[in-house]
Design a protein around this motif. Structure first.
Motif, PDB file in Angstrom:
ATOM      1  N   HIS A   1       0.813  -1.223   0.000  1.00  0.00           N
ATOM      2  CA  HIS A   1       0.000   0.000   0.000  1.00  0.00           C
ATOM      3  C   HIS A   1       0.841   1.265   0.000  1.00  0.00           C
ATOM      4  O   HIS A   1       0.430   2.312  -0.512  1.00  0.00           O
ATOM      5  CB  HIS A   1      -0.956   0.003   1.199  1.00  0.00           C
TER       6      HIS A   1
ATOM      7  N   TYR B   1      -3.160 -10.210  -2.588  1.00  0.00           N
ATOM      8  CA  TYR B   1      -4.071  -9.164  -2.132  1.00  0.00           C
ATOM      9  C   TYR B   1      -3.404  -8.436  -0.957  1.00  0.00           C
ATOM     10  O   TYR B   1      -3.546  -8.835   0.198  1.00  0.00           O
ATOM     11  CB  TYR B   1      -5.419  -9.776  -1.719  1.00  0.00           C
TER      12      TYR B   1
ATOM     13  N   GLN C   1      -3.938  -3.109   3.173  1.00  0.00           N
ATOM     14  CA  GLN C   1      -3.971  -1.664   2.965  1.00  0.00           C
ATOM     15  C   GLN C   1      -3.495  -0.882   4.196  1.00  0.00           C
ATOM     16  O   GLN C   1      -3.603   0.335   4.238  1.00  0.00           O
ATOM     17  CB  GLN C   1      -5.381  -1.226   2.580  1.00  0.00           C
TER      18      GLN C   1
ATOM     19  N   ALA D   1     -10.685  -3.442  -4.541  1.00  0.00           N
ATOM     20  CA  ALA D   1     -10.440  -3.088  -3.146  1.00  0.00           C
ATOM     21  C   ALA D   1     -10.979  -1.694  -2.872  1.00  0.00           C
ATOM     22  O   ALA D   1     -10.789  -0.778  -3.675  1.00  0.00           O
ATOM     23  CB  ALA D   1      -8.952  -3.146  -2.826  1.00  0.00           C
TER      24      ALA D   1
ATOM     25  N   ARG E   1     -11.044  -3.187   2.500  1.00  0.00           N
ATOM     26  CA  ARG E   1     -11.918  -4.302   2.151  1.00  0.00           C
ATOM     27  C   ARG E   1     -11.750  -4.722   0.694  1.00  0.00           C
ATOM     28  O   ARG E   1     -11.695  -3.889  -0.202  1.00  0.00           O
ATOM     29  CB  ARG E   1     -13.368  -3.939   2.452  1.00  0.00           C
ATOM     30  N   TYR E   2     -11.714  -6.029   0.500  1.00  0.00           N
ATOM     31  CA  TYR E   2     -11.629  -6.616  -0.830  1.00  0.00           C
ATOM     32  C   TYR E   2     -12.961  -7.269  -1.185  1.00  0.00           C
ATOM     33  O   TYR E   2     -13.641  -7.833  -0.314  1.00  0.00           O
ATOM     34  CB  TYR E   2     -10.521  -7.666  -0.891  1.00  0.00           C
TER      35      TYR E   2
ATOM     36  N   ARG F   1     -17.263 -10.190   0.595  1.00  0.00           N
ATOM     37  CA  ARG F   1     -16.476  -9.064   1.112  1.00  0.00           C
ATOM     38  C   ARG F   1     -15.603  -9.557   2.254  1.00  0.00           C
ATOM     39  O   ARG F   1     -16.069 -10.300   3.140  1.00  0.00           O
ATOM     40  CB  ARG F   1     -17.390  -7.947   1.603  1.00  0.00           C
TER      41      ARG F   1
END
Length: 395
Positions: free
Chosen positions: A156, A195, A198, A247, A251-252, A263
């Motif tokens: 991130h 993934y 963040q 994203a 949250r993805y 989610r």
């Protein structure tokens, strides 16, 4: 036999009082006395910057007919006009830095072009000049697959790049792109896709074949300091899930082959599943409407609207079918807000900045189609791009 010269042949010379040989001597003398002009070779231009105000769109061409020569095409996001190209090598996966100033290409080269010693590298490009500024050697096991956003991702904060490996055993290479060095290779048996958290730079999650999410946390030296898995939330045998995702901060969002939207909160050391909702109404389910494509999800973060590529008469194995429609969903509830006819869309992305378009690759014509947000009014259709464009990004 020599032919005699006629009066017609010699008339011009006699008329002017010149002999042909004398005329040749005079012309040679004139040429010798003329000042010679200095030859100035053409200089090729290099490093010319793209316009600072040009929104960049990156379209990855998998170059299916000659895989060693993949391309990442750069387009003007306002018009779809061609602006430049970056070498993709052999199935080079790419992603932009969070600030959009760098482009990272994880690719493969062989010393004899199509054979020889294998070298996997991350190449670092300046997004303004499209010039390479450095590279980092990778273990020779990078996943060589069709372009997918989830196979090469940054942390991130932009400090690290995560690269998917497959031999076919799976692992993730972690690259420090600031210091241009390989940090560590992390084994990730049975899991695929990257993934990033963040909130934590050295934390990433993956989808696993047993229907779970797995999260790995590293310390500053690259050692694994934590591993955790979620509860099972999908069945890879009866209702698989796409590795494509979007994203929204921490949250993805993932979607299953039959239209279940999931989610997950991936901020912490353990992945947390939050909710799941079926986005295909009953009437459309009877008609076989299903998600389809390669990069089939896109998110408008300002309006909290999710776009999904959908096709009718879906069956097992139709999950890569180009979209006949793009459905607009409310991100919080999964409720469908609109249906828009799509031109064989296989990949979607949204520019979160001006001009704030939804971009879609037409898998039949290889053209980029831009839609104005909100409302999805078609703005332009580009010229054909490459041979097998599969990924589109608008950082």
């Amino acid at each position: 036999m020599n032919k005699k010269m006629t009066s017609r042949d010699t008339a011009p010379a006699r008329r002017h009082g010149w002999k042909p040989a004398a005329m040749a001597c005079i012309m040679a003398a004139m040429a010798a006395s003329a000042p010679a002009q200095e030859f100035v070779p053409e200089t090729l231009k290099d490093g010319v910057a793209l316009p600072a105000d040009m929104p960049r769109i990156y379209v990855g061409d998998f170059a299916i007919g000659h895989l060693m020569d993949g391309r990442i095409n750069v387009l003007d996001g306002r018009s779809g006009k061609y602006a430049g190209v970056i070498d993709g090598g052999f199935a080079g996966h790419f992603t932009a830095s969070p600030d959009g100033k760098q482009l990272y290409v994880a690719t493969t080269y062989l010393t004899r072009h199509t054979h020889g010693e294998r070298h996997d590298v991350v190449e670092i490009y300046d997004a303004d000049t499209l010039r390479i500024t450095g590279d980092v050697e990778l273990p020779p096991k990078r996943a060589q697959s069709a372009y997918q956003q989830t196979l090469s991702r940054t942390s991130h904060d932009g400090r690290y790049l995560f690269v998917q490996n497959a031999t076919p055993a799976t692992s993730v290479s972690v690259v420090d792109v600031r210091d241009k060095k390989m940090l560590v290779e992390v084994p990730t048996a049975g899991c695929w896709g990257i993934y990033p958290s963040q909130t934590e730079a050295l934390r990433f999650s993956m989808l696993c074949g047993d229907g779970k999410l797995a999260t790995v946390t590293l310390d500053a030296e690259g050692k694994v300091s934590g591993r955790a898995v979620s509860a099972k939330f999908f069945d890879s045998g009866t209702d698989p899930i796409f590795t494509a995702m979007v994203a929204d901060q921490a949250r993805y969002y993932f979607i299953g082959f039959t239209g279940t939207l999931f989610r997950a909160d991936l901020r912490g050391a353990e992945p947390v599943l939050e909710n799941a909702v079926q986005v295909v109404p009953a009437a459309e389910r009877k008609a076989g409407w299903r998600p389809g494509g390669y990069q089939l999800l896109a998110l408008d973060t300002a309006r909290k609207q999710l776009f999904v590529g959908m096709h009718a008469k879906g069956v097992e194995g139709s999950h890569k079918t180009p979209a006949q429609e793009i459905w607009t969903l409310d991100l919080a509830s999964g409720k469908r807000l609109a249906r828009t006819r799509a031109l064989n869309a296989i990949a979607l992305t949204v520019s979160q900045k001006a001009p704030n378009y939804l971009y879609a690759i037409n898998g039949a014509t290889n053209q980029l189609v831009a839609y104005q947000l909100p409302g999805l009014r078609q703005v332009f259709v580009s010229a054909p791009i490459g041979e097998a464009p599969l990924q589109v990004d608008a950082p």
